[in-house]
Write a protein that holds these residues in place. Structure first.
Motif, short mmCIF file in Angstrom:
data_model
loop_
_atom_site.label_atom_id
_atom_site.label_comp_id
_atom_site.label_asym_id
_atom_site.label_seq_id
_atom_site.Cartn_x
_atom_site.Cartn_y
_atom_site.Cartn_z
N ASN A 104 0.86 -1.18 0.00
CA ASN A 104 0.00 0.00 0.00
C ASN A 104 0.90 1.23 0.00
OD1 ASN A 104 0.76 0.59 2.68
ND2 ASN A 104 -0.87 -0.73 3.46
N ALA A 105 0.28 2.40 -0.10
CA ALA A 105 1.06 3.62 -0.26
C ALA A 105 2.06 3.80 0.87
CB ALA A 105 0.12 4.83 -0.32
N GLU A 106 1.64 3.52 2.09
CA GLU A 106 2.51 3.74 3.23
C GLU A 106 3.70 2.77 3.25
OE1 GLU A 106 0.67 5.08 6.55
OE2 GLU A 106 2.64 5.53 7.43
N GLU A 107 3.43 1.51 2.90
CA GLU A 107 4.52 0.53 2.86
C GLU A 107 5.55 0.92 1.82
OE1 GLU A 107 1.65 -3.18 4.26
OE2 GLU A 107 2.20 -2.95 2.16
N LEU A 108 5.07 1.44 0.72
CA LEU A 108 5.98 1.89 -0.32
C LEU A 108 6.82 3.04 0.23
CD1 LEU A 108 6.81 1.60 -3.26
CD2 LEU A 108 4.93 3.11 -3.91
N TYR A 109 6.16 3.95 0.91
CA TYR A 109 6.83 5.11 1.51
C TYR A 109 7.91 4.67 2.50
CZ TYR A 109 7.26 9.14 4.65
OH TYR A 109 7.73 10.15 5.43
N VAL A 110 7.56 3.71 3.36
CA VAL A 110 8.52 3.22 4.36
C VAL A 110 9.73 2.59 3.67
CG1 VAL A 110 8.87 1.47 6.14
CG2 VAL A 110 6.82 2.91 6.19
N SER A 111 9.48 1.82 2.61
CA SER A 111 10.60 1.14 1.95
C SER A 111 11.51 2.15 1.25
CB SER A 111 10.07 0.10 0.97
OG SER A 111 9.79 0.69 -0.28
N ILE A 112 10.97 3.30 0.90
CA ILE A 112 11.80 4.34 0.29
C ILE A 112 12.63 5.04 1.36
CG2 ILE A 112 11.72 6.59 -0.88
CD1 ILE A 112 9.07 5.45 -2.19
N LYS A 113 12.00 5.28 2.50
CA LYS A 113 12.70 5.96 3.60
C LYS A 113 13.92 5.19 4.05
CE LYS A 113 10.05 7.03 7.10
NZ LYS A 113 9.19 7.75 8.09
N ALA A 114 13.87 3.85 3.87
CA ALA A 114 15.01 3.03 4.28
C ALA A 114 16.22 3.30 3.39
CB ALA A 114 14.62 1.55 4.21
N ILE A 115 15.98 3.79 2.18
CA ILE A 115 17.06 3.97 1.22
C ILE A 115 17.48 5.43 1.12
CG2 ILE A 115 17.62 3.81 -1.23
CD1 ILE A 115 15.69 1.39 -1.29
N THR A 116 16.51 6.30 1.06
CA THR A 116 16.83 7.71 0.93
C THR A 116 15.86 8.51 1.80
OG1 THR A 116 17.15 9.50 -0.66
CG2 THR A 116 15.30 8.04 -1.05
N SER A 117 16.20 9.75 2.08
CA SER A 117 15.31 10.53 2.93
C SER A 117 14.85 11.77 2.16
CB SER A 117 16.02 10.95 4.21
OG SER A 117 17.11 11.78 3.89
N GLY A 118 13.84 12.39 2.65
CA GLY A 118 13.38 13.63 2.05
C GLY A 118 12.36 13.43 0.95
N ILE A 119 11.80 12.22 0.85
CA ILE A 119 10.70 12.01 -0.08
C ILE A 119 9.44 11.89 0.75
CG2 ILE A 119 9.67 10.40 -1.72
CD1 ILE A 119 12.45 9.97 -2.85
N SER A 120 8.46 12.71 0.43
CA SER A 120 7.28 12.76 1.29
C SER A 120 6.21 11.78 0.86
CB SER A 120 6.70 14.17 1.29
OG SER A 120 5.96 14.37 0.13
N LEU A 121 5.38 11.46 1.83
CA LEU A 121 4.26 10.56 1.56
C LEU A 121 3.35 11.14 0.49
CD1 LEU A 121 2.73 7.98 2.34
CD2 LEU A 121 1.72 9.22 4.25
N ALA A 122 3.19 12.46 0.52
CA ALA A 122 2.34 13.10 -0.48
C ALA A 122 2.83 12.80 -1.89
CB ALA A 122 2.30 14.61 -0.24
N THR A 123 4.14 12.82 -2.06
CA THR A 123 4.69 12.55 -3.39
C THR A 123 4.46 11.10 -3.79
OG1 THR A 123 6.31 14.28 -3.11
CG2 THR A 123 6.78 12.64 -4.77
N VAL A 124 4.55 10.22 -2.81
CA VAL A 124 4.26 8.82 -3.11
C VAL A 124 2.82 8.69 -3.60
CG1 VAL A 124 4.01 6.50 -2.13
CG2 VAL A 124 5.96 7.93 -1.49
N TYR A 125 1.90 9.32 -2.87
CA TYR A 125 0.49 9.29 -3.29
C TYR A 125 0.30 9.91 -4.66
CZ TYR A 125 -1.79 7.48 0.91
OH TYR A 125 -2.24 6.68 1.92
N ARG A 126 1.09 10.93 -4.96
CA ARG A 126 0.93 11.59 -6.26
C ARG A 126 1.52 10.76 -7.38
NH1 ARG A 126 1.35 17.54 -3.89
NH2 ARG A 126 3.35 16.87 -3.09
N THR A 127 2.50 9.92 -7.05
CA THR A 127 3.21 9.19 -8.09
C THR A 127 2.52 7.88 -8.46
OG1 THR A 127 5.25 10.21 -7.36
CG2 THR A 127 5.46 8.26 -8.74
N ILE A 128 1.86 7.27 -7.49
CA ILE A 128 1.22 5.98 -7.77
C ILE A 128 0.27 6.04 -8.97
CG2 ILE A 128 -0.39 4.25 -6.86
CD1 ILE A 128 1.01 4.60 -4.12
N PRO A 129 -0.60 7.05 -9.06
CA PRO A 129 -1.47 7.09 -10.25
C PRO A 129 -0.69 7.19 -11.56
CG PRO A 129 -2.24 8.64 -8.59
CD PRO A 129 -0.95 8.10 -8.10
N LEU A 130 0.43 7.87 -11.52
CA LEU A 130 1.25 7.98 -12.73
C LEU A 130 1.78 6.60 -13.12
CD1 LEU A 130 3.27 11.20 -11.87
CD2 LEU A 130 1.28 11.01 -13.37
#
Lengths: 152, 152
Positions: free
Chosen positions: A38-64
């Motif tokens: 889900n969106a949050e799990e995707l967000y968490v897995s990104i945070k493990a690698i890099t920082s400074g990417i917001s949940l809002a951007t994850v939500y905005r990118t999924i539809p793309l």
DNA sequence: ATATTAATGCAACTGATTCTCATAATTAGG
DNA sequence: CCTAATTATGAGAATCAGTTGCATTAATAT
């Protein structure tokens, strides 16, 4: 550049959008998760690698990613949308146990020719096929039987 | 008493629950709506007939109707769950156009034998089958082709 | 009738998703 | 390389479908 990144870039350019670094990270993360997410799990897995990417951007990118045909809906659960990457994955059937929540996947290939015949007849261009079957897995089915006996 | 009301009563009794007047109204409304509906639409259609039934009760009753096998999930849309009554309706396939939102339904019967073979093999007891196909209807498909030509 | 249990309406709450807005990054044209 | 024009982003506020707590009411069993 990986194949799916190329496809994403193509899609974005066609739309006049840009392949930015956050979008690239989100794409990578979606393809590194080999489970439904889900969106949050995707967000968490990104945070493990890099920082400074917001949940809002994850939500905005999924539809793309979905419009680009790289990610598709999976079975919704716990009131959240779930997704899975498509590229390199054959379409499949989701078998969801309503009791223990176990999710099994099987191949859709035996059914899809029949679906395509129907699609052709309707002149419908099928892009995303989702076959979800809810019920009881063999484990819960046997437990359920025991209970029914007890209840009587 | 109508057949579906009888079935609902049976289910409720088995669970030690009661067939109350709000529950009866909600059940009736669900069977009078011959389109897919969401919780609010169901609520509105009940308000047209009787008053004093709250949205909360509608939300509380829908899961009961589903567990009783009288109502099932339909294709989610606009971020809301949608439902449809089952009784007397054969299972079907949902064809959803991603562009104009047109929803067509066709019969699942040609495919379900194949599904049941797989289910038997897995010892999975299938209770609810949902086959959703997203894509482009013939109308939007032709519009899309025109646009692609224009864009070039 | 009365007691017991479940059901309801209402309003407050929750939590996922979306939106706003000020700032930052990207690309095109010079 | 700069600069302008456009799109993207992060942070947090806002939204809104769906859920819950609670005091009250209705339904069954005795």
């Amino acid at each position: 550049m990986q194949e799916h990144e190329k496809l994403f870039k193509q899609y974005l350019e066609k739309k006049g959008l840009k392949l930015t670094s956050p979008r690239r990270f989100i794409l990578e993360a979606a393809f590194n998760l080999h489970e439904h997410f889900n969106a949050e799990e995707l967000y968490v897995s990104i945070k493990a690698i890099t920082s400074g990417i917001s949940l809002a951007t994850v939500y905005r990118t999924i539809p793309l990613l979905m419009e680009a045909g790289l990610v598709q809906h999976a079975v919704r659960s716990d009131g959240r949308e779930r997704y899975e990457h498509i590229y390199g994955h054959p379409k499949h059937i989701h078998w969801l146990c309503r009791k223990c929540g176990a999710l099994t996947e099987t191949d859709l290939s035996t059914l899809s020719p029949a679906i395509e015949v129907q699609a052709k007849g309707m002149q419908f261009c099928a892009e995303e096929i989702e076959l979800s079957i809810r019920g009881l897995c063999w484990k819960c089915k046997s437990i359920d039987n025991e209970n029914q006996i007890d209840e009587r």
